[in-house]
Write a protein that holds these residues in place. Structure first.
Motif, PDB file in Angstrom:
ATOM      1  N   GLY A 205       0.849  -1.189   0.000  1.00 60.02           N
ATOM      2  CA  GLY A 205       0.000   0.000   0.000  1.00 60.02           C
ATOM      3  C   GLY A 205       0.882   1.234   0.000  1.00 60.02           C
ATOM      4  N   SER A 206       1.020   1.882  -1.128  1.00 59.72           N
ATOM      5  CA  SER A 206       2.053   2.915  -1.301  1.00 59.72           C
ATOM      6  C   SER A 206       1.884   4.138  -0.412  1.00 59.72           C
ATOM      7  CB  SER A 206       2.108   3.347  -2.769  1.00 59.72           C
ATOM      8  OG  SER A 206       2.440   2.258  -3.596  1.00 59.72           O
ATOM      9  N   SER A 207       0.670   4.441   0.028  1.00 62.17           N
ATOM     10  CA  SER A 207       0.474   5.591   0.913  1.00 62.17           C
ATOM     11  C   SER A 207       0.576   5.196   2.378  1.00 62.17           C
ATOM     12  CB  SER A 207      -0.893   6.238   0.655  1.00 62.17           C
ATOM     13  OG  SER A 207      -1.949   5.436   1.150  1.00 62.17           O
ATOM     14  N   GLU A 316      -4.831  -0.092  -3.151  1.00 60.00           N
ATOM     15  CA  GLU A 316      -3.455   0.199  -3.566  1.00 60.00           C
ATOM     16  C   GLU A 316      -2.719  -1.091  -3.935  1.00 60.00           C
ATOM     17  OE1 GLU A 316      -1.596   2.675  -0.614  1.00 60.00           O
ATOM     18  OE2 GLU A 316      -3.033   4.309  -0.916  1.00 60.00           O
ATOM     19  N   SER A 319      -3.626  -2.244  -7.408  1.00 56.06           N
ATOM     20  CA  SER A 319      -2.883  -1.494  -8.426  1.00 56.06           C
ATOM     21  C   SER A 319      -1.424  -1.932  -8.480  1.00 56.06           C
ATOM     22  CB  SER A 319      -2.979   0.009  -8.119  1.00 56.06           C
ATOM     23  OG  SER A 319      -2.203   0.760  -9.012  1.00 56.06           O
ATOM     24  N   ASN A 320      -0.784  -2.035  -7.299  1.00 59.16           N
ATOM     25  CA  ASN A 320       0.646  -2.363  -7.252  1.00 59.16           C
ATOM     26  C   ASN A 320       0.958  -3.763  -7.770  1.00 59.16           C
ATOM     27  OD1 ASN A 320       1.896   0.004  -6.241  1.00 59.16           O
ATOM     28  ND2 ASN A 320       1.110  -0.427  -4.196  1.00 59.16           N
TER      29      ASN A 320
END
Length: 489
Positions: A205-207, A316, A319-320
Motif C-alpha cells: 500500500g504505497s500511501s 493500492e 494497483s501495485n
C-alpha cells in the motif's frame, strides 16, 4: 554467539579493540543461526558466502571507530530487494527472482559497513499478521514455538528476539513492524511516512508502507533509524527534513519530566485483554512516577480504522500487484493456450489466498459504481482519523497504548478467520493511516508471552519517542528477559 547480552555499543567495542574480527563475528553468527533457526524458521535465504567476503573486506579496511554499525550482521525482510540475492516477498510469484539493484535502505546500511546475513520470512507480499501466509514456511515465536511471531515482519522480529541478529529491517503497512515486535518482546519502529525511502520495497500500500528497524534495545533502534533515514531522489515521497542523530541524547540525563502523554480510552476498552490493559496502565503509572503527566484522551474515529484501511490498502495493492502478470518476470504458468491464459493461470497459481482476497477486494472498491461508496468514503474516514490525532497532539507530546489487543496467539488459531485476523491490527492501523511514527517497546508479560507498549508521536518527531522509550526501558527490566535459545519457551 547469540546477541542476548550484546548491544551495538558492546559489539562495536569488541570489534574496535580486536577482541573479535568482523569475519569471526559473522561466522559465529551463522553457526548460531543454523542451529537456532531450525526451530524459529525466521530466514528464507542465507547470504553466507557474500557475508563472509564482506566481513573480510571490512576487517582489511579496519573497523570505523566512529561508526557503531561497522562490522555488524543484519537481517533484511524479504520484500526489500537485494542485488543478486533472491528476493521473494514470501510468494511463489517471485520464487526465483534475483534483483539487479538493492533497496535504498539496504544500500544505506551497506554504506555503514553492516553485513547482510540473509532475508527473513514474512506474510506473502506483507499481507497478514502472523507470518502464516508465507508460501514457503511458518516462522515461530521466539518465546514459544507453538505461537505465531506476528506479521508481516515476523521473520525479522523472531530473528532478533531469538538472538540470531542484533538488527533487522522490516516494513509496516498497518502494524507489521510493531505487532511482531510486541509479540516477540523486542523494539520495533515504524517511522513517519516519508522519513525512510521506499525505493526497492516491493509495494503493498504505497500511501501506508514504511521501512523501519527491529532491535533488542531502544538505543540500537535509534542508531539504525539514523542510518537508513533521509531524502532519496528515487523516492519523491521522502522528506527533505534533516535526519537527527536519534541516539545522541539517549543517556543517563535523558528524562520525561514535564512531558504530557495521552492515553486514548479507546485503546484500553472492550476487546483488549485484561493483562494487556493492566500492563499499559502500569506503564502509565511508571511514566507518572518518572515525572510525566498522563491523562485520558479520545480518538473517536479509531474504531473505523480497520474498515477504512482494508479498502485503501487493498485498493493500492490491487494497483501495485498488477505488474506480476507472468510476462515480464515472476511465476509463469505452464500449459497455457493464449495470452489470457498466461495472465489468469499465472496469477491464480502464483498468488496465495490472502493476496488474491485483497486484490479482489481492492479491485471491487475501485470499480465503476463502487468507487464513491467505498474508496472515497474510506479516504474521508482517513481524514477524520488524522484530525483526531492532530487534536490530541496539540497539547500532548505523544500518545501511548497497547500495540495489540492480545499477546501472540497459537499457530493455526486464526488463519482461517480473516476478520478476526484483521481486527488484531485495530490499534496499529490508525497510525499508518495518519502517517505518524509509532514504536513498540517491551512492557510486560501474560502467561509467559511478551506485551508491547505502543508510543505514537507527532510527524517527524521520532526523537521524543526514542527518549520516552529509552527512559521507560532504563527504569524497567522487561527488555532484559530473553527466551530460551531456539524459542523453546
Amino acid at each position: 554467539m547469540n546477541y542476548f547480552d550484546k548491544d551495538l555499543t558492546s559489539l562495536h567495542d569488541d570489534l574496535v579493540n580486536k577482541k573479535i574480527t568482523a569475519e569471526e563475528l559473522t561466522k559465529q553468527t551463522f553457526a548460531n543461526m543454523k542451529q537456532t533457526d531450525q526451530t524459529t524458521q525466521a530466514f528464507l535465504n542465507l547470504n553466507e558466502d557474500e557475508a563472509v567476503r564482506t566481513a573480510q573486506e571490512i576487517d582489511k579496511a579496519g573497523i570505523d571507530p566512529e561508526n557503531l554499525l561497522s562490522g555488524i550482521p543484519v537481517a533484511i525482510k524479504d520484500n526489500l530487494v537485494t542485488k543478486g540475492l533472491t528476493t521473494t516477498a514470501a510468494s511463489k510469484m517471485l520464487e526465483n527472482f534475483k534483483p539487479i539493484y538493492s533497496a535504498t535502505a539496504v544500500e544505506k546500511l551497506a554504506a555503514k559497513q553492516t553485513i547482510n546475513v540473509g532475508k527473513t520470512n514474512m506474510d506473502e507480499f506483507a499481507m497478514g499478521g502472523s507470518t502464516e501466509n508465507s508460501a514457503f514456511k511458518v516462522t515461530t515465536n521466539a518465546w514459544d514455538k507453538t505461537k505465531v511471531p506476528g506479521g508481516s515482519s515476523g521473520g525479522s522480529a523472531a530473528a532478533v528476539a531469538s538472538g540470531q541478529v542484533p538488527l533487522a529491517l522490516g516494513s509496516d503497512t498497518g502494524g507489521s513492524i510493531r505487532q511482531p515486535a510486541s509479540f516477540n518482546g523486542v523494539v520495533g519502529m515504524k517511522p513517519t511516512y516519508g522519513r525512510v525511502s521506499r525505493w526497492g520495497l516491493i509495494a503493498f500500500g504505497s500511501s501506508l508502507d514504511e521501512i523501519g528497524p527491529i532491535t533488542r534495545s531502544v538505543k540500537d533502534n535509534a542508531v539504525a533509524l539514523s542510518a537508513i533515514a533521509g531524502h532519496d531522489d528515487h523516492d519523491l515521497t521522502t522528506s527533505t527534513k534533516e535526519v537527527p542523530d536519534f541516539a545522541a541524547e539517549l543517556n543517563e540525563k535523558t528524562t520525561v519530566k514535564g512531558m504530557k502523554i495521552g492515553l486514548p480510552k479507546e485503546f484500553i476498552g472492550e476487546g483488549v485483554d485484561e493483562d494487556v490493559k493492566n500492563a499499559v496502565l502500569a506503564a502509565a503509572d511508571k511514566y507518572r512516577e518518572l515525572g510525566a503527566t498522563v491523562d485520558e484522551v479520545s480518538l473517536p474515529h479509531n474504531k473505523y480504522g480497520v474498515a477504512a484501511y482494508y479498502i485503501i490498502a487493498s485498493s493500492e495493492a490491487s494497483s501495485n500487484l498488477q505488474r506480476f502478470d507472468g510476462i515480464r518476470y515472476g511465476y509463469r504458468a505452464d500449459d497455457v493456450k493464449n495470452l489470457e491464459d498466461v495472465y489468469v493461470k499465472s496469477r491464480s497459481e502464483g498468488f496465495g489466498d490472502e493476496v488474491k482476497r485483497r486484490i479482489m477486494l481492492g479491485t471491487y472498491s475501485l470499480s465503476a459504481g463502487f468507487y464513491d461508496a467505498y474508496f472515497k468514503k474510506a479516504a474521508k474516514v482517513r481524514t477524520l482519523i488524522i484530525r483526531d490525532f492532530q487534536k490530541v497532539m496539540e497539547d500532548h507530546d505523544f500518545i501511548m497504548g497497547p500495540v495489540a489487543p492480545t499477546v501472540a496467539f497459537s499457530i493455526g488459531a486464526e488463519i482461517s478467520d480473516p476478520m478476526t485476523m484483521y481486527m488484531n491490527d485495530i490499534l496499529t492501523i490508525p497510525v499508518n493511516l495518519a502517517g505518524l511514527p509509532g514504536m513498540s517497546i517491551p512492557a510486560g508479560f501474560s502467561n509467559g508471552m511478551p506485551i508491547g507498549l505502543q508510543l505514537i508521536g507527532k510527524p517527524f518527531d521520532e526523537e521524543t519517542l526514542y527518549k520516552a522509550g529509552y527512559v521507560f526501558e532504563q527504569n524497567t527490566d522487561f527488555h532484559k528477559k530473553t527466551p530460551e535459545l531456539g524459542g523453546q519457551a
